[in-house]
Design a protein around this motif. Sequence first.
Motif, PDB file in Angstrom:
ATOM      1  N   ARG A 116     -66.817 -56.104  -5.402  1.00 41.16           N
ATOM      2  CA  ARG A 116     -65.849 -56.872  -6.204  1.00 41.16           C
ATOM      3  C   ARG A 116     -66.767 -57.258  -7.789  1.00 41.16           C
ATOM      4  NH1 ARG A 116     -64.446 -58.741  -1.333  1.00 41.16           N
ATOM      5  NH2 ARG A 116     -65.793 -60.504  -1.441  1.00 41.16           N
ATOM      6  N   SER A 117     -67.899 -57.704  -7.637  1.00 42.36           N
ATOM      7  CA  SER A 117     -68.563 -57.980  -9.015  1.00 42.36           C
ATOM      8  C   SER A 117     -68.855 -56.644  -9.839  1.00 42.36           C
ATOM      9  CB  SER A 117     -69.937 -58.676  -8.611  1.00 42.36           C
ATOM     10  OG  SER A 117     -69.795 -60.063  -8.074  1.00 42.36           O
ATOM     11  N   GLU A 128     -77.638 -61.371  -7.642  1.00 37.95           N
ATOM     12  CA  GLU A 128     -77.427 -60.838  -9.113  1.00 37.95           C
ATOM     13  C   GLU A 128     -78.423 -59.569  -9.221  1.00 37.95           C
ATOM     14  OE1 GLU A 128     -75.475 -61.240 -11.536  1.00 37.95           O
ATOM     15  OE2 GLU A 128     -74.368 -62.627 -10.188  1.00 37.95           O
ATOM     16  N   ASP A 137     -75.700 -51.205 -10.186  1.00 40.54           N
ATOM     17  CA  ASP A 137     -75.336 -50.819 -11.494  1.00 40.54           C
ATOM     18  C   ASP A 137     -76.369 -49.611 -11.862  1.00 40.54           C
ATOM     19  OD1 ASP A 137     -74.922 -51.133 -14.444  1.00 40.54           O
ATOM     20  OD2 ASP A 137     -73.549 -52.564 -13.763  1.00 40.54           O
ATOM     21  N   THR A 149     -68.477 -58.163  -1.618  1.00 38.53           N
ATOM     22  CA  THR A 149     -68.938 -58.948  -2.729  1.00 38.53           C
ATOM     23  C   THR A 149     -69.429 -58.405  -3.796  1.00 38.53           C
ATOM     24  OG1 THR A 149     -69.158 -60.967  -1.146  1.00 38.53           O
ATOM     25  CG2 THR A 149     -70.002 -61.433  -3.584  1.00 38.53           C
ATOM     26  N   MET A 186     -66.772 -54.004  -9.947  1.00 38.32           N
ATOM     27  CA  MET A 186     -65.699 -53.555 -10.576  1.00 38.32           C
ATOM     28  C   MET A 186     -65.234 -54.567 -11.354  1.00 38.32           C
ATOM     29  SD  MET A 186     -64.835 -51.040  -8.464  1.00 38.32           S
ATOM     30  CE  MET A 186     -62.895 -50.752  -8.794  1.00 38.32           C
ATOM     31  N   GLU A 187     -65.575 -55.843 -11.421  1.00 38.08           N
ATOM     32  CA  GLU A 187     -65.261 -56.648 -12.679  1.00 38.08           C
ATOM     33  C   GLU A 187     -66.129 -56.236 -14.058  1.00 38.08           C
ATOM     34  OE1 GLU A 187     -66.027 -60.827 -11.510  1.00 38.08           O
ATOM     35  OE2 GLU A 187     -64.575 -60.438  -9.850  1.00 38.08           O
ATOM     36  N   ARG A 188     -67.492 -55.606 -13.760  1.00 38.99           N
ATOM     37  CA  ARG A 188     -68.471 -55.294 -14.592  1.00 38.99           C
ATOM     38  C   ARG A 188     -67.906 -53.915 -15.188  1.00 38.99           C
ATOM     39  NH1 ARG A 188     -74.612 -55.517 -13.317  1.00 38.99           N
ATOM     40  NH2 ARG A 188     -74.801 -57.866 -13.107  1.00 38.99           N
ATOM     41  N   HIS A 189     -67.278 -52.999 -14.123  1.00 36.68           N
ATOM     42  CA  HIS A 189     -66.961 -51.850 -14.592  1.00 36.68           C
ATOM     43  C   HIS A 189     -65.590 -51.455 -14.128  1.00 36.68           C
ATOM     44  CE1 HIS A 189     -70.880 -50.964 -15.998  1.00 36.68           C
ATOM     45  NE2 HIS A 189     -71.468 -51.427 -14.836  1.00 36.68           N
ATOM     46  N   PRO A 190     -64.419 -51.783 -15.013  1.00 39.56           N
ATOM     47  CA  PRO A 190     -63.193 -51.832 -14.454  1.00 39.56           C
ATOM     48  C   PRO A 190     -62.982 -50.198 -14.451  1.00 39.56           C
ATOM     49  CG  PRO A 190     -63.303 -52.861 -16.593  1.00 39.56           C
ATOM     50  CD  PRO A 190     -64.638 -52.784 -16.014  1.00 39.56           C
TER      51      PRO A 190
END
Length: 187
Positions: free
Chosen positions: A22-23, A171, A178, A19, A25-29
């Motif tokens: 995935r998050s 979070e 991050d 999880t 990767m969404e923040r940092h494609p």
Amino acid sequence: MGTGKLIVLTGPSGVGKGTLLRSLMERHPELCLSISATTRSPRVGEVEGKDYYFLSRSAFERMIANGEFLEWAEFAGNLYGTPRAAVEEKIRQGQWVIVEIELEGARLVRQAFPDALRIFILPPSLVELEYRIRSRGTETEEAIARRLNRAETEINAASEFDIQIVNDDFEKALDRVDTALFAPALC
């Protein structure tokens, strides 16, 4: 990003690695997720080359014999591994590659990539980890006991990793991952 890098993400089953990943990767494609190979059959909706590389057992065993995996293991009668060439090529191209992997695999990857950034995700407690695993509703009592036993061993190895992050608040844990990746680049 510029210089390629390997990032190893590990922690016990049920801690929330997938999880978080995935998050992230969404923040940092721009991050690249390493795709594992397996001998198991594809599940409904899984895509060759996106979810896994699906190989025959003989093809997988040839790759083992040729040293083509950073790490590999057998689990529940199927083989799983991280193809070396794809990871090395992406790093040469300057990409940051993330490998989400179990403890033993992470130890093997360290031998091939001693400069990899290694992050260990910890549960707030074993009680919370048990709650998370039970909440899935997919495990037998025997499987839960095995996972918790294994988790204790894995948690004891957390100090082998460069960074340990407790996934107590999702979070906050995501922000910590991050920061671990990107704050050093700001210095």
